[in-house]
Design a protein around this motif. Structure first.
Motif, PDB file in Angstrom:
ATOM      1  N   LEU A   8       1.001  -1.137   0.069  1.00 11.06           N
ATOM      2  CA  LEU A   8      -0.194  -0.030   0.158  1.00 11.06           C
ATOM      3  C   LEU A   8       1.007   1.336   0.156  1.00 11.06           C
ATOM      4  CD1 LEU A   8      -2.505  -1.087   2.711  1.00 11.06           C
ATOM      5  CD2 LEU A   8      -2.867  -1.157   0.207  1.00 11.06           C
ATOM      6  N   VAL A   9       0.700   2.136  -1.094  1.00 10.90           N
ATOM      7  CA  VAL A   9       1.625   3.288  -1.064  1.00 10.90           C
ATOM      8  C   VAL A   9       0.582   4.500  -1.061  1.00 10.90           C
ATOM      9  CG1 VAL A   9       3.191   4.502  -2.520  1.00 10.90           C
ATOM     10  CG2 VAL A   9       3.108   1.999  -2.536  1.00 10.90           C
ATOM     11  N   GLY A  10       0.943   5.578  -0.139  1.00 11.34           N
ATOM     12  CA  GLY A  10       0.235   6.923   0.029  1.00 11.34           C
ATOM     13  C   GLY A  10       1.245   7.908  -0.299  1.00 11.34           C
ATOM     14  N   GLU A  11       0.967   8.907  -1.085  1.00 15.22           N
ATOM     15  CA  GLU A  11       1.718   9.981  -1.506  1.00 15.22           C
ATOM     16  C   GLU A  11       0.962  11.356  -1.248  1.00 15.22           C
ATOM     17  OE1 GLU A  11       4.537   8.675  -4.838  1.00 15.22           O
ATOM     18  OE2 GLU A  11       2.507   8.684  -5.433  1.00 15.22           O
ATOM     19  N   ALA A  12       1.541  12.297  -0.771  1.00 17.92           N
ATOM     20  CA  ALA A  12       1.226  13.791  -0.679  1.00 17.92           C
ATOM     21  C   ALA A  12       2.338  14.743  -1.093  1.00 17.92           C
ATOM     22  CB  ALA A  12       0.567  13.747   0.887  1.00 17.92           C
ATOM     23  N   ASP A  13       1.841  15.811  -1.532  1.00 20.76           N
ATOM     24  CA  ASP A  13       2.547  16.817  -1.767  1.00 20.76           C
ATOM     25  C   ASP A  13       3.206  17.671  -0.586  1.00 20.76           C
ATOM     26  OD1 ASP A  13       2.557  16.508  -4.403  1.00 20.76           O
ATOM     27  OD2 ASP A  13       0.625  17.899  -4.604  1.00 20.76           O
ATOM     28  N   SER A  14       2.470  17.670   0.607  1.00 18.16           N
ATOM     29  CA  SER A  14       2.469  18.245   1.932  1.00 18.16           C
ATOM     30  C   SER A  14       2.195  17.344   2.933  1.00 18.16           C
ATOM     31  CB  SER A  14       2.234  19.724   1.802  1.00 18.16           C
ATOM     32  OG  SER A  14       2.558  20.224   3.235  1.00 18.16           O
ATOM     33  N   PHE A  15       2.916  17.053   4.002  1.00 17.00           N
ATOM     34  CA  PHE A  15       2.526  16.265   4.981  1.00 17.00           C
ATOM     35  C   PHE A  15       3.194  16.796   6.372  1.00 17.00           C
ATOM     36  CE2 PHE A  15       3.321  12.511   7.550  1.00 17.00           C
ATOM     37  CZ  PHE A  15       1.906  11.817   7.798  1.00 17.00           C
ATOM     38  N   GLU A  16       2.167  16.743   7.352  1.00 19.25           N
ATOM     39  CA  GLU A  16       2.501  17.196   8.750  1.00 19.25           C
ATOM     40  C   GLU A  16       2.454  16.155   9.483  1.00 19.25           C
ATOM     41  OE1 GLU A  16       1.395  20.901  10.209  1.00 19.25           O
ATOM     42  OE2 GLU A  16       1.150  21.605   8.246  1.00 19.25           O
ATOM     43  N   SER A  17       1.030  15.412   9.561  1.00 18.88           N
ATOM     44  CA  SER A  17       1.124  13.994  10.533  1.00 18.88           C
ATOM     45  C   SER A  17      -0.119  13.284   9.829  1.00 18.88           C
ATOM     46  CB  SER A  17       0.550  14.631  11.927  1.00 18.88           C
ATOM     47  OG  SER A  17      -0.486  15.379  11.996  1.00 18.88           O
ATOM     48  N   GLY A  18      -0.231  12.017  10.241  1.00 16.57           N
ATOM     49  CA  GLY A  18      -1.395  11.244  10.047  1.00 16.57           C
ATOM     50  C   GLY A  18      -1.090   9.816  10.763  1.00 16.57           C
ATOM     51  N   THR A  19      -2.412   9.338  11.028  1.00 17.00           N
ATOM     52  CA  THR A  19      -2.640   8.065  11.776  1.00 17.00           C
ATOM     53  C   THR A  19      -3.221   7.005  11.210  1.00 17.00           C
ATOM     54  OG1 THR A  19      -2.977   9.802  13.613  1.00 17.00           O
ATOM     55  CG2 THR A  19      -3.909   7.205  13.914  1.00 17.00           C
ATOM     56  N   TRP A  20      -2.434   5.708  11.314  1.00 13.81           N
ATOM     57  CA  TRP A  20      -2.746   4.534  10.701  1.00 13.81           C
ATOM     58  C   TRP A  20      -3.514   3.871  11.949  1.00 13.81           C
ATOM     59  CZ3 TRP A  20      -0.149   2.722   6.368  1.00 13.81           C
ATOM     60  CH2 TRP A  20       0.812   3.335   5.819  1.00 13.81           C
TER      61      TRP A  20
END
Length: 135
Positions: free
Chosen positions: A117-129
């Motif tokens: 599984l691949v996730g991409e973002a141009d800008s990232f500060e935080s995220g939760t699985w």
């Protein structure tokens, strides 16, 4: 990275890690693990300059995966293990998620294909699985 450059500390029922190999001069990657409400939550945060990211979750061979895109509740992956058990993975929001083939090397000279599984973002500060075993 050596143990001297990585920081691990307990936080109640969880664990926090700061990985020097994922950090740069102007940012720090911090990952927190915690068991909450019947599931495991893994929170990734970049401290410092927001930047583009590519998050990957390589899965073991033999796991069936279905990626569900939902604009309201966010993206999730439904995993079916070889024994029939099912796991729901709520994926970090604000990333574009896809499945792709990835190599797996169970032993020297042997290569198998697995799903990543691949996730991409141009800008990232935080995220939760969030990982939950389904009944």
């Amino acid at each position: 990275a050596s143990a001297a450059s990585d920081v691990y500390k307990r936080q109640g029922q969880g664990l926090e890690a700061t990985c020097a190999s994922w950090s740069t001069l102007d940012s720090v990657h911090r990952r927190t693990f915690a068991f909450r409400s019947g599931g495991l939550e893994v929170h990734d945060a970049l401290e410092g300059q927001p930047r583009s990211v590519c998050l990957a979750l390589p899965l073991a061979p033999g796991i069936d995966v279905r990626l569900v895109h939902d604009a309201e509740s966010g993206d999730e992956a439904r995993l079916v293990l070889p024994g029939g058990e099912q796991i729901r993975v709520a994926l970090p929001i604000a990333l574009r998620w896809r499945m792709e083939a990835s190599p797996y090397f169970p032993e020297f000279g042997l290569e198998e294909e697995r799903v990543c599984l691949v996730g991409e973002a141009d800008s990232f500060e935080s995220g939760t699985w969030r990982f939950e075993l389904l009944e």
